[in-house]
Design an enzyme around this catalytic site. Structure first.
Site, PDB file in Angstrom:
ATOM      1  N   GLU A 284       0.832  -1.126  -0.187  1.00  0.00           N
ATOM      2  CA  GLU A 284       0.052  -0.036   0.184  1.00  0.00           C
ATOM      3  C   GLU A 284       1.071   1.288   0.029  1.00  0.00           C
ATOM      4  OE1 GLU A 284      -4.192  -0.384   2.149  1.00  0.00           O
ATOM      5  OE2 GLU A 284      -3.052   0.767   3.405  1.00  0.00           O
ATOM      6  N   GLU A 287       2.267   1.878  -3.375  1.00  0.00           N
ATOM      7  CA  GLU A 287       1.092   2.187  -4.286  1.00  0.00           C
ATOM      8  C   GLU A 287       0.974   4.189  -3.738  1.00  0.00           C
ATOM      9  OE1 GLU A 287      -2.188  -0.293  -3.568  1.00  0.00           O
ATOM     10  OE2 GLU A 287      -3.165   0.765  -5.097  1.00  0.00           O
ATOM     11  N   CYS A 310      -7.761  -2.080   4.204  1.00  0.00           N
ATOM     12  CA  CYS A 310      -7.659  -3.406   4.771  1.00  0.00           C
ATOM     13  C   CYS A 310      -8.836  -3.680   5.477  1.00  0.00           C
ATOM     14  CB  CYS A 310      -6.718  -2.916   6.270  1.00  0.00           C
ATOM     15  SG  CYS A 310      -5.510  -2.052   5.782  1.00  0.00           S
ATOM     16  N   SER A 330      -6.702   1.868  -2.217  1.00  0.00           N
ATOM     17  CA  SER A 330      -5.573   1.079  -2.801  1.00  0.00           C
ATOM     18  C   SER A 330      -6.301  -0.241  -3.047  1.00  0.00           C
ATOM     19  CB  SER A 330      -4.768   0.665  -1.638  1.00  0.00           C
ATOM     20  OG  SER A 330      -3.987  -0.193  -1.466  1.00  0.00           O
ATOM     21  N   LYS A 369     -14.778 -10.297   8.380  1.00  0.00           N
ATOM     22  CA  LYS A 369     -13.668 -10.954   7.815  1.00  0.00           C
ATOM     23  C   LYS A 369     -14.185 -12.434   7.359  1.00  0.00           C
ATOM     24  CE  LYS A 369      -9.828  -8.438   8.370  1.00  0.00           C
ATOM     25  NZ  LYS A 369     -10.070  -7.357   9.070  1.00  0.00           N
ATOM     26  N   GLU A 372     -15.507 -11.963   3.986  1.00  0.00           N
ATOM     27  CA  GLU A 372     -14.406 -11.600   3.148  1.00  0.00           C
ATOM     28  C   GLU A 372     -13.840 -13.151   2.917  1.00  0.00           C
ATOM     29  OE1 GLU A 372     -10.544  -8.598   2.898  1.00  0.00           O
ATOM     30  OE2 GLU A 372     -10.601 -10.145   4.573  1.00  0.00           O
ATOM     31  N   GLU A 377     -13.134 -14.081  -5.078  1.00  0.00           N
ATOM     32  CA  GLU A 377     -11.695 -13.863  -5.802  1.00  0.00           C
ATOM     33  C   GLU A 377     -10.726 -14.103  -4.735  1.00  0.00           C
ATOM     34  OE1 GLU A 377     -14.176 -11.662  -4.864  1.00  0.00           O
ATOM     35  OE2 GLU A 377     -13.525 -10.050  -4.020  1.00  0.00           O
ATOM     36  N   CYS A 514     -10.397  -1.714  14.658  1.00  0.00           N
ATOM     37  CA  CYS A 514     -10.340  -3.008  14.861  1.00  0.00           C
ATOM     38  C   CYS A 514     -10.808  -3.478  16.282  1.00  0.00           C
ATOM     39  CB  CYS A 514      -9.429  -4.102  14.195  1.00  0.00           C
ATOM     40  SG  CYS A 514      -8.944  -3.723  12.537  1.00  0.00           S
TER      41      CYS A 514
END
Ligand code: FES
Length: 589
Positions: A284, A287, A310, A330, A369, A372, A377, A514
């Site tokens: 990141e 980038e 994130c 990002s 999560k 996720e 993908e 978090c």
């Protein structure tokens, strides 16, 4: 502001105008029981619908009892908070609520942590004098959250969290009277709605109506499956909160005990998501610097600000609500998924096993999560990079299952190579931590000079939106930070309107980041708890020998031996992702 004087339980109280009876009583150490009321102090959110009536008190001269949570103090008021009439009224209210509640407390996921159960204990309810028809709704099981509305008491804390704090707008009351239920529009399943799975509704629910999807049995099955090597990664915020499940005060760091417990549970390798957090900074940060340099050279095609990526709850939020901005964040995967990609594509090879025989379990403070992990993908030929995600609460449950005396465990260290991290990786767990970690690396790479001071106090704190300008040796870099999706929305609206002056923005879906995730031990919006958890992570960071991601020797070795360079061909293939326009994917737009 006018000052008001009143009497509560015989004591004189002086408060400012607008203070409620509940708050005035609290200021003199009198706790009035409440259910629907919820206050997130530093975040400036309150839920006081006055719907449950548990907080009733007697005000001299008034015929009816008054709900303390939404009755403002008035000059000369004389209030009784616990006389016989008040106590009897509260018991009646509670019995009426319980009369429409399933009596499966022994097997409820919230048993022992349920506010309703605790109140029934406090008020000594041993019998329910009312009976009648009970509501029955179907259970809604999404990849991350379970909705069992038979257990809902219509307190609307979740509605406030979803609509006002997060501005996601999925949960709202539908129908009237006995048929009232809190649900997505048209009573559709969460899976088909705009839900981000941030889990803040779960975090504030006082009963077992909203809970996480329990994956603990999947972990136990994996640990005994023949031919499987099971590894675990633990997110930074878990170590700052897990101890609360075992009676330790908020902010107790239990990193070493957590590692020891995971080893006792049977994980072959105990690794740290913080390693992948360092990797995230390499990707990141590269980038960010690339976009920044091109912008400073006058390239008008460069998209700034860059947004951190994130947090899967935040990613789903912008995919649904700001799809026109999906080329701004990002493309770096979350640390959870970076870890999974490295484990399955690098570590499995090091072990000489097929990726399908390596089971990657993650322990996360977050419910998004779980979702996720199920995104297509992040799988190869049907094999997910991260097989199972459990929350901090679920890990505590597994530790209790296994009869491990957590508080007596001696500290142990993470395994190498994927367990080595820097202080920068640790602070990913709190609001401001990701961008501070990025700045530590970006500054040194951009300027070619060592940082004069590693700590960036200016990026820390609990205000919902923060901004700071960091001097990169003569080049001012404007940083924005938002935690809580409602705050994120405000920064996104600025970007959309073309009036954002930031170069980089960190966004975390949950209030506090978090550490306040939907899978953490229940804190019901108590900001003091969040501050202590954040302080614990900053302590762990300060105690680390290495505090900058680009100095992590294991991360550097991974680039040399396997990945090549940050944002290179292989790292791009394994560590970066793409986003989807989900605006049309839901009926709720
Ligand atoms: Fe006051 Fe519910 S807590 S009415």
């Amino acid at each position: 502001m006018n000052v008001i004087q009143l009497t509560i339980d015989g004591k004189k109280v002086v408060v400012s105008e607008g203070t409620t009876l509940l708050e005035a009583a609290k200021s003199i150490g009198v706790t009035i029981p409440s259910l629907c009321y919820m206050k997130l102090d530093d975040l400036n959110f309150e839920n006081r619908p006055g719907s449950c009536r548990i907080c009733v008190v007697e005000v001299e001269g008034r015929r009816n009892l008054a709900p303390a949570c939404c009755t403002p103090c008035a000059d000369g008021m004389v209030v009784q908070t616990h006389n016989l009439r008040v106590i009897q009224a509260r018991r009646t209210v509670l019995e009426l609520i319980l009369s429409n509640h399933p009596f499966d407390c022994l097997i409820c996921a919230k048993s022992g942590k349920c506010d309703l159960q605790a109140l029934a204990q406090q008020l000594g309810i041993r019998q329910i004098h009312y009976s009648g028809e009970k509501s029955h709704y179907k259970c809604d099981a999404s990849p991350a959250i379970l909705r069992d509305m038979d257990k809902c008491i219509l307190c609307r804390r979740c509605v406030t969290a979803c609509n006002e704090v997060q501005t996601v707008g999925v949960l709202s009351p539908v129908y009237r009277g006995f048929h009232s239920v809190v649900a997505p529009a048209f009573e559709m399943d969460l899976d088909h709605s705009n839900c981000t799975y941030c889990g803040q509704c779960v975090a504030v629910c006082p009963t077992g109506a909203l809970t996480e999807q329990d994956n603990t049995w999947m972990v136990l099955d994996a640990l005994v499956a023949p031919g499987k090597t099971v590894v675990v990664q633990t997110a930074p915020a878990v170590r700052a909160a897990l101890g609360e499940e075992f009676g330790l005060p908020p902010g107790t760091l239990v990193t070493g005990k957590m590692v020891a417990a995971l080893r006792q549970l049977g994980f072959k390798y105990v690794f740290d998501t913080d390693f992948a957090a360092d990797l995230t900074i390499m990707e990141e940060g590269t980038e960010l610097l690339d976009r920044l340099k091109r912008h400073l050279e006058g390239d008008a095609t460069v998209k700034l600000p860059i947004l951190t990526s994130c947090c899967p709850g935040w990613v789903k939020f912008f995919e649904h609500q700001f799809p026109e901005l999906i080329d701004i964040p990002s493309t770096a995967k979350s640390p959870q998924q970076m870890f999974g990609a490295v484990a399955k594509n690098y570590f499995a090879k090091q072990l000489g096993i097929d990726r399908k025989d390596l089971v990657v379990v993650s322990v996360m403070p977050c419910l998004a999560k779980k979702y996720e992990c199920s995104r297509p993908e992040f799988s190869t030929d049907g094999d997910p990079d991260v097989n199972i995600s459990i929350s901090t609460r679920e890990l505590a449950q597994l530790i209790r299952h296994a009869n491990i005396d957590f508080n007596m465990l001696a500290d142990e260290e993470f395994d190498h190579p994927l367990g080595e991290s820097t202080g920068a990786g640790v602070i990913f767990g709190t609001t401001g931590g990701v961008i501070e970690a990025a700045v530590r690396t970006a500054y040194e790479v951009f300027t070619g000079q060592p940082l004069p001071r590693v700590d960036f106090d200016v990026l820390r704190g609990m205000e919902g939106i923060r901004c700071a300008t960091i001097d990169f040796a003569g080049t001012p870099i404007h940083i924005g930070i938002a935690h809580g999706l409602g705050h994120a929305r405000r920064l996104l609206e600025e970007i959309k309107a073309g009036v954002s002056s930031y170069h980089a923005i960190e966004i975390m879906a949950c209030p506090g980041g978090c550490i306040g995730g939907g899978g953490q031990p229940y804190h019901h919006g108590n900001v003091e708890v969040l501050k202590k958890r954040a302080a614990a992570l900053y302590r762990e960071d300060a105690n680390k020998c290495i505090r900058k991601s680009h100095e992590n020797p294991y991360v550097m070795a991974l680039y040399q031996q396997f990945l090549g360079k940050p944002c290179g061909e292989l790292s791009h293939q394994l560590l970066h992702t793409h986003y989807f326009d989900r605006k049309g994917s839901s009926l709720v737009e």
